[in-house]
Design an enzyme around this catalytic site. Sequence first.
Site, PDB file in Angstrom:
ATOM      1  CG  HIS A  97      -7.174  42.473  46.487  1.00 32.99           C
ATOM      2  ND1 HIS A  97      -7.738  43.305  47.438  1.00 32.99           N
ATOM      3  CD2 HIS A  97      -7.530  41.212  46.811  1.00 32.99           C
ATOM      4  CE1 HIS A  97      -8.414  42.573  48.305  1.00 32.99           C
ATOM      5  NE2 HIS A  97      -8.312  41.308  47.960  1.00 32.99           N
TER       6      HIS A  97
HETATM    7 FE1  FES Z   1      -8.011  45.302  47.361  1.00 38.10          FE
HETATM    8 FE2  FES Z   1      -6.723  47.429  48.351  1.00 38.10          FE
HETATM    9  S1  FES Z   1      -6.372  46.397  46.505  1.00 38.10           S
HETATM   10  S2  FES Z   1      -8.326  46.293  49.258  1.00 38.10           S
END
Ligand code: FES
Length: 132
Positions: A97
């Site tokens: 993410h």
């Molecule tokens: Fe979501 Fe690493 S940014 S698990």
Amino acid sequence: DSSVKALASIEVDISNIQEGKEITVLWRGKPVFIKRRTKEEIQKAEQTSMKDLIDPQEDKDRVKKSEWLVVVGVCTHLGCVPIGGKGEYNGWFCPCHGSHYDTSGRIRKGPAPTNLEIPKYEFVNNNKIKIG
Ligand code: FES
């Protein structure tokens, strides 16, 4: 029980890790990154202002020897394994993410709430680290 104890800690030979490189070892089922930082990476980590950090922590409180960073390689967002040498802060980037960690393994941008965790470890000698 001694067999459980033996599994709880591991010894890692770090003598072949070149400056700027990292290795990943498995400790208690989790990846641990052992990174031999360059002078530039150390400098960046040490000179970061606390006000620029999401989870403020001095670099000196995250290392035992400035050349070596040892962190649990698990993103503090949802547990993906970040990729070394990537991201806007040239530390680690978590593609799940989009979390960016710096050369001290501190979270700088993205959804992860805290810095990469520092495992319990010690230097057995100049060539060996004991994790756990
Ligand atoms: Fe979501 Fe690493 S940014 S698990």
